[in-house]
Scaffold this motif. Structure first.
Motif, PDB file in Angstrom:
ATOM      1  N   GLN A 221      -2.719   0.546  -4.389  1.00 47.00           N
ATOM      2  CA  GLN A 221      -2.501  -0.591  -3.699  1.00 47.00           C
ATOM      3  C   GLN A 221      -1.922  -1.963  -4.783  1.00 47.00           C
ATOM      4  O   GLN A 221      -2.720  -1.721  -5.834  1.00 47.00           O
ATOM      5  CB  GLN A 221      -3.550  -1.346  -3.059  1.00 47.00           C
TER       6      GLN A 221
ATOM      7  N   SER B 262       0.822  -1.043  -0.111  1.00 49.93           N
ATOM      8  CA  SER B 262      -0.042   0.128   0.011  1.00 49.93           C
ATOM      9  C   SER B 262       1.012   1.320   0.077  1.00 49.93           C
ATOM     10  O   SER B 262       1.937   1.435   0.702  1.00 49.93           O
ATOM     11  CB  SER B 262      -0.944   0.060   1.251  1.00 49.93           C
TER      12      SER B 262
ATOM     13  N   TYR C 124      -9.873  -2.980   4.352  1.00 50.71           N
ATOM     14  CA  TYR C 124      -8.787  -1.932   3.840  1.00 50.71           C
ATOM     15  C   TYR C 124      -8.843  -1.053   4.762  1.00 50.71           C
ATOM     16  O   TYR C 124      -7.992  -0.539   5.123  1.00 50.71           O
ATOM     17  CB  TYR C 124      -8.704  -1.818   2.511  1.00 50.71           C
TER      18      TYR C 124
END
Lengths: 965, 247
Positions: free
Chosen positions: B95, B89, B124
């Motif tokens: 990502q 990330s 996430y």
């Protein structure tokens, strides 16, 4: 009987009170009546088919689904979608529901311009509002095989919300809850319900309404018949009260013993009321006959019981035998029906022999209507029967013989119907929903195949894909699906082709995406040792279902349970043979897809194979501008962000990218040397760390392989596209491309025997498959119906024959008494065969019940005939008296029984209706048989067990001139 | 005092106390954020336990590197056939996913924030948010001897998948030990419990965290081991090149 009579008269009040208390007690219990509408429990629990199905249910977190289908002009509208979203959420929180799959809860993974998107197909919280995004959503969903025709219909008008129930959930109450929740949306949406739990709900309702509606009708029918027969209400009332009480007892016992009502036993009350009333009728009739001569009421009751007690007892015993023959049936509901009908008849017998005499004792001083309206016409009818029997007894025998022959000829035509769905009338909610399911989703019943093997093994998954292709090719089967499809789909997202990856790690990597999705629980077990393949069944026809079950079993046996090996194709010594095998496999798949898309025309396997061979033989494959550009982008990206060596100098960077674009786009197979050559030419090989350079070369080799494979397959797919005229933008192109991917793979799956023959070594694959699902249960039900029929018939006939033989003390007598009943049974089957009425869970019982009830007629008739023989002078007199007394009673009984049974044709379920009219016809035949062919046989054979025929005259006076017999 | 005056006074005091509590809430949240995201970088071994509704457990192991709040690599080391699968990330919602079996890196779309991370019950978004005070405004809704209880709502214009969060903050170290997540309909859907909060150097961290998905009856336990802070992780670590090279 005498002692019984004395006892009940002495203890009449206590007996009445006891009967009263028990009746009130049972009546109170009946409110706890439960209904078992889950047809999958109709087979015995230890049945292997049921066991396997149970196992699959446990292993795959329940295999019972309730479906809420939503219909709208266009499902893809904000209104409908948000309703589906909120309905889905509401259903998710219902206790007993494991998971809910709908448009707004299903996971979707896609590759949009190289960027992976992992999310719900439609996000609960941001449902698109504008028509452009709605349209693109619609197009996307409908274009995907994973959704179209599975979760939403291909025309976008119907969508399913599939609730997977917990294994131990109470299906009925979950179904009720589902309906309660979903019905709030009714109006806003058009909603249908399907799946077994929802069917159970409907069945439950039907069983209940039938019960409440049919019983009163049956009672009314009997009142009417009794009144016509007896002409006064006292005589009507007595038999009726006794059967109503015994029915209450019987159902009360059923409730207490925890047995639930089923689609078969909902006929039980009507059957009991109808059958049981006969005993009371005989008693009352005989009582009326006797009370003209006997004045003392104690004496009167005693004599009545002594005269008819034994025949009534015998009649009940044979009926009980008829019902007992169902015990041990392969179908639990029939066994239950058998047990409780037998108990019910026993109770009816006891109540008739106790309560009725007591009540008769009380009313014996009252006046009875001596003659009824029916007497005259019945006597007329019986006298004409007498004439026919006397004069044409040979003809009667011939006519019955013909009936027997015609019936036997019809037996092979007999159909069977084990499909519960067909028991519902066509316009019922359930049938309407089922038709929708059929039309849009390929049906709601399933074929399931349990696969035992390593579900991370690519070879196993490949074999599953093969199985799915086969399943879809069988008539009436479609939409085969398993975890293998998801792996292929993930592979497409990751690597661009819808295939199973070659390596175990590849499979495992793809599992990473979906591993903890709820949908996985339905497809693969926790340890990845077992998987489930499911497909839908279009047909409801039992014969067709059996065919497809057999076809699948044959396939499993032939091709899947042979030993398989996974062999490497890149070993030189095997290459030629394995290449040809790969071509063969790919060509098969291509042909199948062409047929699927109706492109095949008159194409044949060999054409395709030749095309593949030629395509594979080429030394290089063309790169068009687009592919070159893609390659360029990929290489730039690679050197910029991924390569082990970091190329910082811009000139070198451009040289390398350019050099590799030129090299790879020649279209030749990848080779390490040429890659090194490019580095050497730029002088780059000296500037970098050797190890890092080596890694970079390896990565470039992978990139090259990827591009080469893709170019090769595209080339062949294009060639095929030219022949069968499809373009790159069409779905079929993608499918063909994936079919051809086999040609790029380094491994191949082949039967062990073939491998050994060609001396190829490979890794053995352990794989087993077993079929389960509703289709197998139907097949099993069907077999059970036939087995039950044969078994219970044999039991009934043997037992009844034994009883008759003992009672008549003659082997021949027993056989004679059986004749009318055998004719009846055959006639019943003949009618079913010739009218296309199938054997089902209810009609399967008719034959045995017919034996139980019908044999009474033979017993009564022979008894009276024999009795009359001892004090009568002529056969004509004997026959006339027998017919006018016992014959009349038989006739009246048959008419009442028929009236009672005919009520069943108002039942809502097809089997109960069929049962109603068929058993009515059966009763007619059985009665006619007893009144005609039985005396005809007795007379024409001058049966010795009756008496000495030479000792009596044949006719009464003045008939000699007509005596030719 | 007249009735009217009484009302006026109580309104004033009520407003005052509300304003005061607001300010106090914000202050606490700010402190929480700086506590949670205090270290410059972090390195740890991670054990993830996935617990399904029947209590069946699945284990995954990973190593994790994080720097400056928004740079993070999580690389799975177990199970063996998924060894090497890694997420990178980077700032700006970028990502990447690396799949070793295919030796391929794929960009993952940014809108996946509210999807679950690798089958866990953490989205996430759950994993990436630690600067709470940037995205949420906070009200102190109650407190007791040991805890403040804050209600967090997304600041105007900030898109979050939760309508609110109730955060229980320890008074002794400003570390939250329980967070309740409410979905857009205002129903409680998830609960995060920091079961064990430990200290290394001057930093506090959740050594054992348990996230429960109340709807699916599924939960995820994350256990941190071999944690080290401020070891000067290089920026080069957080690149695609590095993502691929790991063996």
């Amino acid at each position: 009987m005498k002692r019984l009579a004395e006892f009940i008269i002495k203890w009449k009040y206590p007996v009445l009170i006891v009967i009263g208390i028990i009746t009130v007690f049972f009546l109170y219990e009946i409110k706890n009546l439960k209904i078992n509408s889950d047809w999958s429990t109709y087979l015995k629990k230890d049945d292997p088919t049921i066991k396997l199905s149970q196992y699959v249910g446990e292993k795959f977190s329940g295999n019972v689904t309730a479906i809420v289908a939503v219909e709208a002009d266009n499902v893809f509208s904000p209104k409908v979608l948000s309703a589906i979203a909120s309905l889905t959420r509401a259903l998710e929180s219902v206790e007993g529901i494991n998971s809910v799959t709908s448009l707004t809860s299903i996971i979707d993974i896609r590759n949009v311009d190289g960027i992976l998107e992992v999310r719900n197909l439609i996000d609960n919280e941001s449902i698109p509002e504008d028509s452009a995004s709605l349209d693109s959503l619609r197009n996307y969903v409908l274009s995907k095989d994973m959704y179209s025709g599975r979760i939403v219909s291909a025309d976008g008008k119907l969508t399913m919300i599939v609730c997977l129930l917990d294994h131990d959930a109470d299906e009925e109450s979950v179904a009720r809850k589902i309906k309660e929740i979903a019905s709030k949306y009714q109006g806003r949406l058009k909603i249908y319900y399907a799946g077994i739990p929802m069917q159970m709900l409907e069945l439950n309702r039907i069983i209940r309404t039938d019960l409440y509606r049919l019983v009163p009708f049956a009672i009314i029918a009997l009142i009417l018949m009794f009144y016509l027969n007896f002409g006064d209400f006292k005589s009507v009332f007595l038999p009726l009260v006794s059967v109503v009480i015994s029915t209450i007892w019987c159902i009360g016992i059923m409730v207490i013993s925890g047995v639930k009502f089923s689609i078969v036993s909902n006929a039980l009350p009507v059957v009991l009321i109808t059958v049981g009333s006969a005993y009371g009728v005989h008693l009352v009739a005989h009582f009326r006959e006797l009370r003209r001569g006997i004045l003392d009421r104690k004496e009167l009751i005693k004599t009545t019981l002594m005269h008819v007690g034994i025949p009534i007892f015998l009649a009940a015993v044979t009926t009980i035998v008829g019902f007992i023959s169902f015990i041990g049936s392969y179908l639990t509901i029939i066994t239950e029906f058998g047990i409780f009908s037998a108990i019910g008849v026993l109770i009816a017998l006891l109540i008739s022999l106790t309560l009725i005499p007591i009540l008769l004792y009380f009313v014996s001083r009252r006046t009875f209507n001596e003659r009824s309206i029916l007497d005259k016409p019945l006597e007329k009818l019986l006298l004409s029967i007498k004439r026919i029997v006397l004069h044409h007894n040979k003809w009667i025998i011939i006519v019955f013989a013909i009936i027997i022959l015609v019936s036997i000829a019809g037996l092979p035509l007999l159909e069977r119907d084990s499909n519960i769905m067909r028991y519902f009338k066509k316009n019922t909610e359930i049938r309407v929903a089922e038709n929708l399911m059929k039309k849009y989703f390929g049906g709601s019943y399933t074929v399931q195949i349990l696969v035992k093997g390593d579900m991370r093994d690519p070879a196993v998954l490949k074999k599953i894909m093969e199985l799915e292709k086969y399943l879809n090719s069988i008539k009436n089967i479609s939409k085969a699906q398993s975890v293998a499809d998801y792996i292929c789909e993930m592979n497409r997202v990751m690597n661009g082709h819808y295939t199973i990856p070659e390596s175990r790690d590849g499979v495992a990597n793809l599992y990473f995406f979906i591993e903890n999705e709820p949908i996985m629980e339905q497809m693969v077990d926790r340890d990845y040792k077992e998987g489930l393949v499911q497909a839908r069944i279009y047909t409801l026809d039992t014969g067709e279902i059996i065919k497809l079950v057999d076809a699948v079993n044959a396939y499993i046996k032939d091709s899947l349970n042979t030993r398989l090996v996974y062999a490497r194709r890149d070993i030189i010594k095997n290459k030629t043979f394995l290449d040809s095998l790969a071509i063969e496999q790919a060509a098969k798949k291509v042909l199948y897809d062409l047929e699927e898309y109706n492109y095949a025309g008159d194409s044949d396997f060999v054409d395709i194979k030749v095309e593949l061979e030629n395509g594979l033989k080429r030394r290089s494959y063309p790169y068009n501008e687009e592919r070159k550009k893609k390659l360029h982008t990929r290489l730039e990206d690679f050197f910029m962000y991924e390569s082990a060596i970091a190329v910082e100098e811009e000139n070198l960077f451009r040289q390398l990218v350019g050099g590799f674009v030129d090299l790879i786009s020649m279209g030749t197979p990848p080779d390490i040397e040429s890659i090194w050559d490019v580095f050497n030419a730029t002088g780059a090989d000296n500037n970098f760390d050797r190890e890092e350079l080596k890694l970079t070369v390896e990565s470039l080799y992978d990139i090259w392989t990827d591009f080469f494979n893709r170019a090769r397959v595209d080339y062949i797919a294009h060639k095929l596209g030219q022949i069968y005229s499809f373009g790159e933008s069409e779905n079929i192109y993608q499918d063909v491309m994936s079919d051809l991917w086999v040609l790029n793979e380094d491994v191949i799956l082949l039967p062990d025997a073939v491998a050994r023959k060609y001396g190829i070594e490979g890794r053995p694959i352990k794989l087993e498959m077993e079929q389960t699902g509703s289709a197998t249960i139907f097949k099993r039900l069907d077999e059970s119906i036939v087995k039950s029929q044969v078994k219970s018939l044999i039991i009934a006939i043997v037992l009844v024959y034994f009883l008759l033989m003992v009672q008549l003390r003659s082997f021949k007598g027993g056989l004679f008494a059986l004749v009318p009943i055998v004719v009846t049974i055959l006639f019943n089957f003949a009618i079913m065969a010739y009218t296309g009425t199938p054997l089902d869970t209810a009609t399967v019982m008719i034959a045995s019940i017919a034996i139980g009830i019908g044999i009474d007629y033979s017993i009564h008739f022979i008894n009276r005939f024999k009795m009359e023989f001892s004090h009568n002078r002529s056969v004509e007199n004997i026959l006339e008296t027998t017919l006018l007394t016992t014959g009349k009673a038989i006739l009246v009984n048959a008419i009442s029984v028929i009236a009672g049974f005919l009520v069943l044709i108002f039942g809502e379920l097809a089997p109960v209706q069929r049962f109603g009219w068929l058993i009515s016809i059966t009763m007619v035949v059985s009665m006619l048989g007893a009144l005609t062919v039985l005396p005809a046989l007795l007379i024409s054979t001058r049966a010795k067990f009756i008496g000495d025929f030479s000792a009596v005259k044949f006719f009464n006076r003045n008939r000699k001139r007509r005596d030719k017999q | 005092m007249s009735r009217k005056a009484l009302i006026v006074v109580s309104i004033i005091s009520l407003t005052f106390s509300l304003a005061f509590s607001d300010a106090k809430g914000e202050k606490i949240l700010k402190q929480v954020s700086s506590t949670v995201s205090a270290p410059k970088d972090m390195k740890a071994k991670l054990t993830i336990v996935l617990i399904d509704r029947k209590g069946n457990k699945k284990y995954r192991k990973a190593e994790m590197y994080a720097k400056e709040d928004e740079k993070r690599i999580i690389r799975f080391t177990e199970p063996a056939d998924q060894r090497g699968i890694a997420f990178l990330s980077l700032p700006g919602d970028i990502q990447y996913l690396y799949m070793p079996a295919f030796k391929k890196v794929r960009r993952i779309a940014p809108h996946i924030k509210n999807t679950k991370f690798a089958g866990t019950d953490f989205t996430y978004e759950d994993l990436s948010t630690s600067k709470y005070d940037r995205d949420y405004s906070a009200d102190l809704i109650r407190e007791n001897e040991t805890h403040w209880v804050l209600e967090l709502t997304p600041k105007p214009g900030v898109k979050k998948s939760y309508s609110k969060m109730i955060m229980h903050v320890r008074k002794d170290n400003y570390y939250p030990d329980k967070v309740e997540f409410y979905d857009k309909n205002g129903t409680l859907t998830k609960v995060l419990e920091n079961l064990k909060i430990s200290r290394q150097k001057e930093y506090w961290y959740a050594e054992v965290a348990l996230m429960k998905d109340l709807k699916e009856n599924h939960s995820t336990k994350m256990i941190l081991e071999e944690v080290s802070f401020d070891s000067n992780l290089s920026d080069k670590l957080f690149t695609r090149r590095q993502l691929i090279r790991w063996r």
